[in-house]
Design an enzyme around this catalytic site. Structure first.
Site, mmCIF file in Angstrom:
data_model
loop_
_atom_site.group_PDB
_atom_site.id
_atom_site.type_symbol
_atom_site.label_atom_id
_atom_site.label_comp_id
_atom_site.label_asym_id
_atom_site.label_seq_id
_atom_site.Cartn_x
_atom_site.Cartn_y
_atom_site.Cartn_z
ATOM 1 C CE1 TYR A 58 -2.138 -4.767 9.322
ATOM 2 C CE2 TYR A 58 -2.291 -2.561 8.423
ATOM 3 C CZ TYR A 58 -2.528 -3.910 8.315
ATOM 4 O OH TYR A 58 -3.142 -4.409 7.200
ATOM 5 C CG ASN B 240 -7.984 -4.393 0.879
ATOM 6 O OD1 ASN B 240 -7.287 -3.406 1.107
ATOM 7 N ND2 ASN B 240 -7.528 -5.618 0.934
ATOM 8 C CG HIS C 299 -2.540 -1.230 14.605
ATOM 9 N ND1 HIS C 299 -3.081 -2.487 14.436
ATOM 10 C CD2 HIS C 299 -1.581 -1.377 15.548
ATOM 11 C CE1 HIS C 299 -2.469 -3.343 15.234
ATOM 12 N NE2 HIS C 299 -1.551 -2.694 15.914
ATOM 13 C CG HIS D 155 -1.955 -1.087 1.213
ATOM 14 N ND1 HIS D 155 -3.205 -0.956 0.677
ATOM 15 C CD2 HIS D 155 -1.886 -2.356 1.682
ATOM 16 C CE1 HIS D 155 -3.874 -2.100 0.832
ATOM 17 N NE2 HIS D 155 -3.093 -2.962 1.433
HETATM 18 FE FE1 HDE Z 1 -2.457 -4.820 5.470
HETATM 19 N N1 HDE Z 1 -0.637 -4.016 5.909
HETATM 20 N N2 HDE Z 1 -1.788 -6.638 6.016
HETATM 21 N N3 HDE Z 1 -4.217 -5.690 4.853
HETATM 22 N N4 HDE Z 1 -3.147 -3.047 4.852
HETATM 23 C C1 HDE Z 1 -0.297 -2.718 5.758
HETATM 24 O O1 HDE Z 1 0.842 -1.428 7.358
HETATM 25 C C2 HDE Z 1 -0.649 -6.878 6.712
HETATM 26 C C3 HDE Z 1 -4.552 -6.998 4.950
HETATM 27 C C4 HDE Z 1 -4.396 -2.762 4.409
HETATM 28 O O2 HDE Z 1 -3.242 3.478 3.958
HETATM 29 C C5 HDE Z 1 1.044 -2.401 6.360
HETATM 30 O O3 HDE Z 1 1.257 0.738 7.793
HETATM 31 C C6 HDE Z 1 -0.574 -8.266 7.103
HETATM 32 C C7 HDE Z 1 -5.956 -7.195 4.686
HETATM 33 C C8 HDE Z 1 -4.474 -1.374 4.029
HETATM 34 O O4 HDE Z 1 -1.639 3.305 5.427
HETATM 35 C C9 HDE Z 1 1.463 -3.719 7.012
HETATM 36 C C10 HDE Z 1 -1.704 -8.856 6.584
HETATM 37 C C11 HDE Z 1 -6.447 -5.947 4.428
HETATM 38 C C12 HDE Z 1 -3.212 -0.857 4.279
HETATM 39 C C13 HDE Z 1 0.320 -4.634 6.628
HETATM 40 C C14 HDE Z 1 -2.464 -7.829 5.902
HETATM 41 C C15 HDE Z 1 -5.354 -5.026 4.537
HETATM 42 C C16 HDE Z 1 -2.399 -1.921 4.789
HETATM 43 C C17 HDE Z 1 2.019 -1.759 5.413
HETATM 44 C C18 HDE Z 1 -2.138 -10.314 6.652
HETATM 45 C C19 HDE Z 1 -7.892 -5.572 4.064
HETATM 46 C C20 HDE Z 1 -2.733 0.556 4.025
HETATM 47 C C21 HDE Z 1 2.183 -0.329 5.891
HETATM 48 C C22 HDE Z 1 -2.093 -10.884 7.965
HETATM 49 C C23 HDE Z 1 -8.835 -5.857 5.118
HETATM 50 C C24 HDE Z 1 -3.041 1.471 5.155
HETATM 51 C C25 HDE Z 1 1.391 -0.234 7.098
HETATM 52 C C26 HDE Z 1 -2.601 2.868 4.816
HETATM 53 C C27 HDE Z 1 -1.056 -1.773 5.179
HETATM 54 C C28 HDE Z 1 0.313 -5.926 7.008
HETATM 55 C C29 HDE Z 1 -3.662 -8.101 5.199
HETATM 56 C C30 HDE Z 1 -5.528 -3.629 4.297
HETATM 57 C C31 HDE Z 1 2.824 -4.242 6.670
HETATM 58 C C32 HDE Z 1 0.554 -8.902 7.892
HETATM 59 C C33 HDE Z 1 -6.724 -8.522 4.729
HETATM 60 C C34 HDE Z 1 -5.684 -0.644 3.467
HETATM 61 O O5 HDE Z 1 1.517 -3.598 8.409
#
Ligand code: HDE
Length: 727
Positions: free
Chosen positions: A372, A158, A349, A85
């Site tokens: 997060y 999402n 988060h 993202h």
């Molecule tokens: Fe994320 N995801 N994600 N994700 N995600 C990040 O956090 C992660 C997942 C989502 O505009 C990171 O600050 C893991 C699902 C959005 O700043 C990180 C897993 C969904 C955003 C991270 C998921 C999301 C992130 C990268 C599986 C939809 C952007 C930078 C266990 C429900 C937020 C950050 C923004 C961002 C990890 C799965 C949505 C690395 C480990 C499912 C919208 O922490």
């Protein structure tokens, strides 16, 4: 536009939200003639052009601390981008309830319809780097931070309601597969490469999400025209401690719309900032994007009667089975003041919750709760990122966490521990476990600790099939084309084969159509035999769901064409009596009309007057518009007819399914389609969404009405010649 004070900062307005007030306190003032330019310590400079040297032509001196401060700061201006993202755009706004939700939740911001909760929202793509294009095929992030009186609540979702994998353990693998391949770092911001499809084809649980990603949801027209989903099942808990399961939805007022794939690729080159710009401009114009917050509420007792496991994030709850209740609206009404300070530094988060909202045991969600905070430590440089203005809660926070990089708060007193009797509170301070604080919902546990996937997660295909069967013919064609495109980029034939074999479990026709474009024959038995794959089919009471079809999500506002962009092609000699009423009608319906001419200078009308022009044809191709209007007038039509770029403009719009309207002699630009006159009804009927008006004032209202109707349908995919128009 907000008023600006002398220093250029936005001046506070009456009635601004607590978050806005808080942010105002951090707005830096620009240097002025009165203040001069200073170092970060406030030392006023006398020269900002020359470093300190040993003589005018001598070497620079190390003692030039002013130069060193400036260069050091510059050297560290870029911070690590988000690992996923990374590319995004954000905006401020507010959330307001329609009615109290006290029956279901004690969350303070979900009680009072009079109260407005400030929010910051960030939209994003997932795979691309910070500088990648907006319109690539990808999932879009939809993250909302509510600054509530009980602390920040983040709904980090999402634009698709399901996810690729079921367990957090697989997330790093998924992301390693989709990111550019490690040996040469290609391709940028694209899933169309071997490693992604290798992984996908070996992980049948990805199938449902692949259907969404390959549909037009993967190439949205605008952030403002996307749905949002919390994806996981969460819990709402009321003041009495009763809980229900909940799925969160965001429903856009402007309807749900996509781009054509060919168009998306071209926009990526023409305007890589297409979605970012679209959001920014709409807010600057005062056309504030809106979504309604929807809840699907599921009694805990009924959850196991749905025919699938609601803890499995590859499953959605069809709206036909549990309707979405719309409970409030989200309005984005203010652009950030500074991209870095706000959009880049905002830290979301899923674990930022408030009393009255709780988690479920979805194993993907559980893993996110760790990730997060961890990621912000390196991305935002330490454990104090909650003190950055955009991340601060509007309510005060108190704890004994101390020190660390970039600490802003100055803590007083000697006691930084609990319990204590020496602290500032005076007397004994201890946290007593009383009812005011957050209480985790007590779900029954006591099960053994195991590394296993529940067998109730094993049905990977029923909902993928539901999605497929719910699409219209054109949407199905787009899905097939997307699979063909992506798999066509895959170099390893065995990966392609595995993938079409998997698709045969969704639908034989889908698999055959994709396979035929790749010279393959799908074999469903081959897929079923692979290690780690257990075929299981749940039973869904429905075969189709209208809510899964984009075409059935029209705009819900009062202006049918709100914020649609219409290109108006003119040249010297333009006939304006017929043009002006059509433009007026379009504007009344909410559309934005931009006038394009061969040159960026006013054109002369038939009557010899000047007609203003917004852009030269060469700078704004038709992919940046939703519809095209070609003005009439003999000389104008002749001039446009001699320009290949004008023909290309109109034909491309036709190819991309957009509404096209020509007035009078402007019909010359439709020659290629065999259309010249309004009277040719038979020929016209073959080209839905194409309107040929006679020109002149008299019949203008009729023409405008037909054109508005055509734009309102967004895209006309059923055009016989679309495929044969050269891209
Ligand atoms: Fe994320 N995801 N994600 N994700 N995600 C990040 O956090 C992660 C997942 C989502 O505009 C990171 O600050 C893991 C699902 C959005 O700043 C990180 C897993 C969904 C955003 C991270 C998921 C999301 C992130 C990268 C599986 C939809 C952007 C930078 C266990 C429900 C937020 C950050 C923004 C961002 C990890 C799965 C949505 C690395 C480990 C499912 C919208 O922490």
């Amino acid at each position: 536009m907000a008023r600006k004070d002398a220093a250029g900062a936005k001046a506070p307005r009456a009635g601004i939200s607590p978050k806005q007030q808080q942010m105002q306190a951090f707005v830096a003032t620009e240097p002025t003639a009165a203040t001069g330019l200073t170092t970060n310590q406030g030392l006023r400079l006398s020269d900002n052009h020359n470093s300190l040297k040993a003589g005018a032509r001598g070497p620079t001196l190390l003692e030039d601390f002013i130069l060193r401060e400036k260069i050091t700061h510059f050297d560290h201006e870029r911070i690590p981008e988000r690992v996923v993202h990374a590319r995004g755009a954000g905006a401020h706004g507010y959330f307001q309830l329609y009615r109290s939700m006290a029956t279901y939740t004690r969350a303070a911001f979900l009680q009072d319809p009079e109260q407005r909760t400030p929010v910051f929202v960030r939209f994003s793509t997932v795979a691309g780097s910070r500088g990648s294009a907006d319109t690539v095929r990808d999932v879009r992030g939809f993250a909302v931070k509510f600054y509530t009186p009980e602390g920040n609540y983040d709904l980090v979702g999402n634009n698709m309601p399901v996810f690729f994998v079921q367990d957090a353990m697989k997330f790093p693998d998924l992301i390693h597969a989709v990111k550019p391949e490690p040996h040469h770092e290609m391709p940028q911001a694209a899933s169309a490469h071997d490693t992604f499809w290798d992984f996908a084809s070996l992980m049948p649980e990805t199938t449902h999400m692949l259907m969404w990603a390959m549909s037009d949801r993967g190439i949205p027209r605008s952030y403002r025209m996307m749905e949002g989903f919390g994806v996981h099942t969460f819990r709402l808990v009321n003041a009495g401690g009763d809980a229900v399961f909940v799925k969160f939805h965001w429903k856009p007022r402007l309807g749900v719309h996509g781009l054509a794939w060919d168009e998306a690729q071209k926009i990526a080159g023409t305007d890589p900032d297409f979605h970012r710009r679209d959001l920014w401009e709409a807010i600057e114009r005062g056309e504030f994007p809106e979504w309604e917050l929807g809840l699907q509420i599921i009694d805990e007792g009924k959850a196991d009667q749905l025919g699938f496991d609601i803890l499995d994030p590859t499953k959605l709850v069809p709206e036909e089975m549990v309707p979405v209740q719309r409970i409030g609206k989200l309005v984005l009404d203010r652009n950030p003041d500074n991209f870095f300070a706000e959009t880049e530094q905002v830290a979301f988060h899923p674990g930022h919750i408030v009393p009255g909202i709780d988690f479920s045991n979805d194993p993907l969600l559980q893993g996110r709760l760790f990730s997060y905070t961890d990621t912000q430590l390196s991305r935002l440089g330490g454990p104090n990122f909650h003190e950055i203005p955009i991340n601060r809660s509007v309510c005060p926070f108190h704890n004994f966490q101390r020190d660390g990089m970039h600490r802003m708060a100055v803590h007083r007193g000697r006691a930084a521990y609990e319990p204590n009797t020496l602290g500032q509170a005076g007397g004994e301070f201890r946290v007593d476990g009383g009812p005011q604080g957050f209480q985790e919902f007590q779900a029954a546990t006591g099960t053994p600790r195991i590394r296993q996937r529940s067998p109730s997660f094993d049905d990977h295909f029923s909902q993928a099939a539901l999605f497929w069967h719910s699409q219209g013919p054109a949407e199905k064609e787009h899905i097939v084309a997307a699979f063909r495109f992506e798999l066509g980029k895959v170099e390893h034939p065995e990966v392609r084969q595995r993938m079409v074999d998997n698709l045969a479990h969704v639908d034989a026709m889908l698999a055959r159509k994709v396979a035929s474009g790749l010279g393959l024959t799908p074999d469903p038995r081959a897929a079923a035999g692979r290690a780690g794959f257990r075929e299981a089919r749940g039973k869904l009471p429905i075969e189709e769901s209208a809510a899964l079809r984009m075409a059935s999500q029209p705009p819900s506002g009062s202006h049918p064409l709100a914020t649609r962009k219409v290109a108006v092609l003119v040249a010297d000699g333009v006939e304006v009596q017929g043009l002006r009423p059509v433009l007026q009608a379009l504007q009344d319906a909410g559309a934005h009309c931009l006038v394009l001419a061969p040159q960026l200078s006013p054109v002369a009308t038939e009557g010899g007057r000047q007609f203003a022009v917004d852009h030269a044809l060469a700078t704004m191709p038709s992919v940046l518009f939703d519809a095209v209007l070609v003005a009439g007038g003999e000389r104008a039509a002749q001039a446009l007819d001699t320009l290949g770029s004008a023909h290309h403009f109109v034909l491309q719009a036709y190819k991309h399914g957009k509404a096209v309207c020509v007035l009078g002699q402007g019909a010359a630009l439709l020659r290629w389609l065999g259309l010249a006159a309004q009277s040719d009804a038979q020929a016209l009927a073959r080209h839905p969404g194409v309107v040929v008006g006679p020109g002149g004032a008299e019949r203008a209202p009729e023409t405008a009405k037909a054109f508005i109707e055509a734009i309102g349908r967004h895209r006309h995919w059923d055009r016989p010649l679309a495929e044969s128009v050269p891209g």
